[in-house]
Design an enzyme around this catalytic site. Structure first.
Site, short mmCIF file in Angstrom:
data_model
loop_
_atom_site.label_atom_id
_atom_site.label_comp_id
_atom_site.label_asym_id
_atom_site.label_seq_id
_atom_site.Cartn_x
_atom_site.Cartn_y
_atom_site.Cartn_z
N ARG A 35 -37.52 0.50 45.99
CA ARG A 35 -37.98 1.70 45.28
C ARG A 35 -39.50 1.78 45.29
O ARG A 35 -40.07 2.86 45.51
CB ARG A 35 -37.46 1.68 43.84
N PHE A 252 -29.12 25.61 22.93
CA PHE A 252 -27.93 24.77 22.95
C PHE A 252 -26.72 25.45 22.32
O PHE A 252 -25.83 24.79 21.79
CB PHE A 252 -28.20 23.41 22.29
N CYS A 263 -28.07 10.99 28.82
CA CYS A 263 -28.52 10.78 27.44
C CYS A 263 -27.43 11.02 26.40
O CYS A 263 -27.07 10.11 25.65
CB CYS A 263 -29.72 11.67 27.15
#
Length: 447
Positions: A35, A252, A263
């Site tokens: 990475r 939302f 999450c």
């Protein structure tokens, strides 16, 4: 300021790049040497709008660098951010703090002079205490202040969220740490971003409480959508009617196939476990998790019902695989349960997603991945819109219909207007707008 960010995953990379863009000197550290090598070549391992450009400009500006060795960067740092993963622990749902604790031990052996160690990783109440204990045990002479500084980043809008936050929560009772963290975020003063200083445990719990509340809000409007379908009401108009109340707010409140991502699923589960550990059950959150899990499977049944109750041998085209637009994240994506539910009933699946097909190919079997939205429609007995990418919002409906074997469109994000879909000759099914309640409001942009 000199800053080290331990962990070059989603949170760590966004944090490091944005802090470098503020003018700080930042080193992002990760044990994954592949990475780090890719980042040094300018290859960003995650999809996040604007991130590639920011990495490039800050590397070229000399403010951002990458390393696999922690020692030198931490020794020189004024602040060390811990931004490693805290996935759900296999078997019990608690947040797995293995990487946080390992980072704390390594940091303890490398710090030099007064250093603030700030936990960005989402971690349970008391994690900061344990990090401080580990550092003190490994290096009793370390002059360190451990701070909780949770992130509130939406995938797909993380850079905007970091640079224009609603608030910055900092948990510390150390005056020196307070001054250092104030300086870290000083560039945000022009945006009038409020710094909320509190104690460490309160900061840790604030992150979980915020995510759990948003997850409950999504689940609530999804249940209202089911009631709207049963009563002939329109969930979008209900959402607008309650969202205009400042005590509730419009965000939302978009009905859909349930929440997913990195999450909400793990954080709601972790909050339930925290409540159990402290003898304070989180019953609303427990119910939210159960309803959301059931909803994903229910969406497969909704598609099957729209197909007349039988999908065996039929081709179902799927538009959108990631848990939300503007990300390549497939973690806990509703599409996974929906597709598997359809496959269990004998359906053939053709799918397209602008960014998620590589990740999805490792998670799904017997799915043909298409080249574009229209390729999905070729010979399809139904097309199901699961993720509301912008390119799916203005499809050439006439072209789509001519490609399909049957003009059935199941819109699990309420992107299209029912009257327009009917006018185009589609059998159109959406969420919470059945029968007379199938109003003409197009959906707002998803959160």
């Amino acid at each position: 300021m000199k800053i080290a960010v331990v962990g070059a995953g989603y949170v760590g990379l966004v944090t490091g790049v944005c802090l470098a863009d503020f003018g700080h000197e930042v080193v992002c550290i990760d044990k994954d040497e592949g990475r780090i090598a890719a980042l040094r070549r300018g290859e960003v391992p995650i999809f996040e709008p604007g991130l590639v450009e920011l990495v490039k400009s800050n590397v070229e500006g000399g403010r951002l660098s990458f390393a696999s060795a922690l020692g030198p960067a931490v020794a020189a740092a004024d602040v060390v951010f811990i931004a490693v993963g805290t996935p759900s622990r296999r078997g019990d749902g608690h947040a797995d703090l293995t990487h946080v604790h390992a980072a704390a031990r390594e940091i303890a052996g490398a710090v030099s002079g007064f250093t603030v160690v700030a936990t960005k990783s989402t971690a349970p109440v008391g994690t900061g205490d344990e990090v401080a204990r580990i550092i003190g045990t490994v290096n009793p002479g370390a002059d360190v202040a451990v701070v909780s500084n949770p992130e509130f980043l939406r995938e797909g809008a993380a850079i905007e969220d970091f640079k224009r936050p609603d608030r910055i929560v900092i948990g510390t009772d150390d005056d020196r740490a307070r001054q250092v963290m104030t300086e870290v975020y000083r560039p945000l003063y022009l945006n009038q971003a409020p710094l909320l200083f509190t104690d460490r445990r309160t900061a840790e719990l604030t992150k979980y409480a915020a995510n759990a509340f948003l997850a409950m809000k999504i689940t609530f409007i999804n249940e209202i959508a089911d009631l709207c379908e049963a009563t002939g009401a329109n969930v979008q108009e209900v959402a607008r009617g309650i969202g205009l109340d400042n005590r509730i707010g419009a965000k939302f409140l978009h009905a859909g196939p349930g929440y997913g991502g990195s999450c909400f699923p793990k954080d709601t589960t972790a909050l339930v476990k925290i409540g159990q550990d402290f003898g304070s059950p989180m019953r609303l959150v427990e119910t939210t998790i159960a309803i959301n899990d059931q909803r994903k499977r229910a969406m497969a049944r909704k598609v099957i019902a729209a197909c007349g109750g039988d999908v065996r041998g039929r081709t179902i085209g799927v538009l959108g695989l990631t848990f939300k637009p503007n990300t390549d994240d497939m973690r806990e994506a509703p599409s996974l349960d929906i597709i598997r539910g359809l496959q269990d009933r004998g359906a053939r699946i053709v799918a397209f997603d602008p960014q998620g097909m590589t990740a999805a190919s490792a998670l799904l079997e017997d799915v043909r991945f298409a080249e574009n939205a229209y390729d999905v429609a070729v010979g399809a007995d139904a097309v199901v819109l699961i993720t509301e990418w912008n390119e799916f919002r203005s499809l050439d409906l006439a072209r789509l219909k001519t490609l399909m074997a049957a003009p059935l469109f199941v819109d699990l994000r309420n992107v299209y207007r029912p009257h327009e879909m009917r006018r185009q000759g589609f059998n159109y099914v959406s969420i919470g707008r059945s029968g007379a309640g199938q109003g003409d409001l197009a959906s707002d942009a998803a959160e």
